[in-house]
Design a protein around this motif. Structure first.
Motif, PDB file in Angstrom:
ATOM      1  N   ASP A 108       0.777  -1.143   0.103  1.00 22.48           N
ATOM      2  CA  ASP A 108      -0.162   0.007  -0.029  1.00 22.48           C
ATOM      3  C   ASP A 108       0.852   1.159  -0.230  1.00 22.48           C
ATOM      4  OD1 ASP A 108       0.686   0.517   2.935  1.00 22.48           O
ATOM      5  OD2 ASP A 108      -0.429  -1.112   3.306  1.00 22.48           O
ATOM      6  N   PHE A 109       0.213   2.334  -0.237  1.00 17.17           N
ATOM      7  CA  PHE A 109       1.157   3.689  -0.365  1.00 17.17           C
ATOM      8  C   PHE A 109       1.702   3.967   1.132  1.00 17.17           C
ATOM      9  CE2 PHE A 109       1.971   8.212  -0.959  1.00 17.17           C
ATOM     10  CZ  PHE A 109       2.776   8.131  -2.057  1.00 17.17           C
ATOM     11  N   GLY A 110       1.138   3.633   2.179  1.00 15.87           N
ATOM     12  CA  GLY A 110       1.705   3.879   3.462  1.00 15.87           C
ATOM     13  C   GLY A 110       3.034   3.245   3.642  1.00 15.87           C
ATOM     14  N   GLU A 111       3.108   1.760   2.900  1.00 21.29           N
ATOM     15  CA  GLU A 111       4.747   1.140   2.893  1.00 21.29           C
ATOM     16  C   GLU A 111       5.553   1.976   2.049  1.00 21.29           C
ATOM     17  OE1 GLU A 111       6.415  -3.386   1.959  1.00 21.29           O
ATOM     18  OE2 GLU A 111       3.974  -3.206   1.986  1.00 21.29           O
ATOM     19  N   THR A 112       4.853   2.586   0.832  1.00 20.50           N
ATOM     20  CA  THR A 112       5.735   3.236  -0.352  1.00 20.50           C
ATOM     21  C   THR A 112       6.261   4.349   0.686  1.00 20.50           C
ATOM     22  OG1 THR A 112       4.432   2.686  -2.180  1.00 20.50           O
ATOM     23  CG2 THR A 112       5.731   4.543  -2.284  1.00 20.50           C
ATOM     24  N   LEU A 113       5.419   5.237   1.431  1.00 19.65           N
ATOM     25  CA  LEU A 113       5.859   6.527   2.206  1.00 19.65           C
ATOM     26  C   LEU A 113       7.124   5.709   3.264  1.00 19.65           C
ATOM     27  CD1 LEU A 113       2.804   8.315   3.000  1.00 19.65           C
ATOM     28  CD2 LEU A 113       4.432   9.162   1.311  1.00 19.65           C
ATOM     29  N   HIS A 114       6.963   4.643   3.816  1.00 18.06           N
ATOM     30  CA  HIS A 114       8.056   4.128   4.718  1.00 18.06           C
ATOM     31  C   HIS A 114       9.362   3.657   3.893  1.00 18.06           C
ATOM     32  CE1 HIS A 114      10.035   1.531   7.446  1.00 18.06           C
ATOM     33  NE2 HIS A 114       9.986   0.303   6.509  1.00 18.06           N
ATOM     34  N   VAL A 115       9.181   3.501   2.771  1.00 24.89           N
ATOM     35  CA  VAL A 115      10.317   3.029   1.784  1.00 24.89           C
ATOM     36  C   VAL A 115      10.964   4.426   1.499  1.00 24.89           C
ATOM     37  CG1 VAL A 115      10.989   2.133  -0.598  1.00 24.89           C
ATOM     38  CG2 VAL A 115       9.476   0.874   1.128  1.00 24.89           C
ATOM     39  N   TRP A 116      10.196   5.576   1.240  1.00 23.40           N
ATOM     40  CA  TRP A 116      10.608   6.613   0.953  1.00 23.40           C
ATOM     41  C   TRP A 116      11.179   7.388   2.272  1.00 23.40           C
ATOM     42  CZ3 TRP A 116       6.153   8.933  -2.585  1.00 23.40           C
ATOM     43  CH2 TRP A 116       6.250   8.153  -3.811  1.00 23.40           C
ATOM     44  N   GLY A 117      11.312   6.985   3.200  1.00 25.21           N
ATOM     45  CA  GLY A 117      11.670   7.551   4.529  1.00 25.21           C
ATOM     46  C   GLY A 117      10.746   8.313   5.324  1.00 25.21           C
ATOM     47  N   ALA A 118       9.523   8.189   5.148  1.00 24.12           N
ATOM     48  CA  ALA A 118       8.532   9.001   5.957  1.00 24.12           C
ATOM     49  C   ALA A 118       8.470   8.190   7.455  1.00 24.12           C
ATOM     50  CB  ALA A 118       7.304   9.145   5.339  1.00 24.12           C
ATOM     51  N   GLY A 119       8.395   9.012   8.249  1.00 26.71           N
ATOM     52  CA  GLY A 119       8.273   8.460   9.753  1.00 26.71           C
ATOM     53  C   GLY A 119       6.830   7.889   9.910  1.00 26.71           C
ATOM     54  N   GLU A 120       6.807   7.225  11.052  1.00 36.63           N
ATOM     55  CA  GLU A 120       5.479   6.420  11.287  1.00 36.63           C
ATOM     56  C   GLU A 120       4.485   7.663  11.803  1.00 36.63           C
ATOM     57  OE1 GLU A 120       4.942   4.276  15.051  1.00 36.63           O
ATOM     58  OE2 GLU A 120       4.856   2.609  13.468  1.00 36.63           O
ATOM     59  N   GLY A 121       5.010   8.646  12.447  1.00 39.21           N
ATOM     60  CA  GLY A 121       3.914   9.698  12.929  1.00 39.21           C
ATOM     61  C   GLY A 121       3.331   9.258  14.288  1.00 39.21           C
ATOM     62  N   ALA A 122       2.052   9.522  14.349  1.00 41.81           N
ATOM     63  CA  ALA A 122       1.397   9.471  15.882  1.00 41.81           C
ATOM     64  C   ALA A 122       0.250   8.399  15.363  1.00 41.81           C
ATOM     65  CB  ALA A 122       0.648  10.831  16.045  1.00 41.81           C
ATOM     66  N   TYR A 123      -0.003   7.822  16.436  1.00 41.31           N
ATOM     67  CA  TYR A 123      -1.084   6.728  16.283  1.00 41.31           C
ATOM     68  C   TYR A 123      -2.540   7.439  16.091  1.00 41.31           C
ATOM     69  CZ  TYR A 123      -4.349   2.971  17.506  1.00 41.31           C
ATOM     70  OH  TYR A 123      -5.414   2.206  17.518  1.00 41.31           O
ATOM     71  N   THR A 124      -3.028   6.918  15.124  1.00 37.39           N
ATOM     72  CA  THR A 124      -4.425   7.483  14.888  1.00 37.39           C
ATOM     73  C   THR A 124      -5.604   6.620  14.639  1.00 37.39           C
ATOM     74  OG1 THR A 124      -3.270   9.163  13.675  1.00 37.39           O
ATOM     75  CG2 THR A 124      -5.521   9.227  13.266  1.00 37.39           C
ATOM     76  N   GLU A 125      -6.558   6.627  15.284  1.00 34.53           N
ATOM     77  CA  GLU A 125      -7.678   5.882  15.187  1.00 34.53           C
ATOM     78  C   GLU A 125      -8.528   6.806  14.120  1.00 34.53           C
ATOM     79  OE1 GLU A 125     -10.500   2.698  16.416  1.00 34.53           O
ATOM     80  OE2 GLU A 125      -8.731   3.205  17.160  1.00 34.53           O
TER      81      GLU A 125
END
Length: 256
Positions: A135-152
């Motif tokens: 998914d694009f969340g994993e793409t952002l991880h590969v690009w170096g984006a931090g996890e950020g805050a937990y969000t519901e």
């Protein structure tokens, strides 16, 4: 199918803005316990809302769906929904530089869409072709984006800042939504909802134990999501904590 240039252009521009903003952000400092949840009070209110939706709507609907609809039909719906998500796998694997996985996802989509009768059957898996789900969340991880805050997220449950943005981009860039004209473009969303009803029915005991049997369902759902997500992304040894003994057992909230 007729491409809509303006819609596609807006999607690309929005995706670029989101990805640029996130990848430019510094990595988030995480508490010693590995959980960064500065908005816990608001998240707990959304969690309570999601529990109410599950209790009043999703759980009864999924029980009716699972009881009335035979398993072979539910399997066909699940296959169909999974097949519709394969183009996003192609896009994200390509953006992550995983070209063999992107090619495999494309071949799965073509094979299942043709010989699998539009994706109702899964001859690709029968032939031993592994799916490279991403998914694009994993793409952002590969690009170096931090996890950020937990969000519901309302209706969709546990996430993080990065994964919430990633989810939005996956929706925006969904080829069936961008390329296909109304009302066919919404078929993917309908298939997703129906498939989640089937998952809720199949994992009824596990979901109930998380939401209704645990002393703190919010904390339980939070740690399960973070552990599963970090394990999947291979984040051991990075800025966020991953229990080395964690066993990502199969459950409906493994990535929620």
């Amino acid at each position: 199918m007729k491409l809509v240039p303006k819609k596609l252009l807006r999607s690309i521009v929005l995706t670029f803005c989101i990805s640029t903003t996130l990848t430019a952000c510094a990595k988030t400092d995480v508490s010693p316990g590995g959980i960064h949840d500065p908005n816990e009070a608001a998240n707990r209110r959304i969690h309570a809302f999601n529990k109410g939706v599950d209790k009043v709507l999703l759980s009864p609907a999924s029980n009716g769906y699972g009881t009335i609809i035979p398993r072979p039909v539910r399997t066909g719906v699940s296959n169909f929904a999974d097949n519709l998500s394969l183009p996003n796998d192609v896009i994200n694997n390509t953006l992550q530089g995983k070209l063999p996985q992107a090619g495999s996802s494309l071949f799965r989509f073509v094979l299942n869409s043709t010989f699998g009768v539009g994706g109702l059957f899964d001859p690709a898996s029968a032939a031993g072709m592994e799916r490279h789900d991403t998914d694009f969340g994993e793409t952002l991880h590969v690009w170096g984006a931090g996890e950020g805050a937990y969000t519901e997220m309302p209706f969709f449950g546990p996430s993080t800042t990065r994964d919430a943005y990633g989810f939005a981009v996956d929706v925006i860039l969904d080829p069936f939504f961008v390329v296909v004209r109304e009302p066919t473009r919404y078929i993917g969303g309908v298939a997703y909802v129906v498939n989640k009803m089937g998952d809720r029915y199949d994992y009824d005991a596990t979901v109930d134990s998380i939401l209704y049997d645990s002393a703190d369902s919010y904390a339980q759902a939070r740690i399960l999501y973070l552990q599963n997500r970090r394990f999947r992304l291979g984040m051991q040894g990075e800025e966020t904590y991953v229990d080395p003994e964690f066993d990502p057992y199969e459950d409906p909230y493994a990535d929620f």
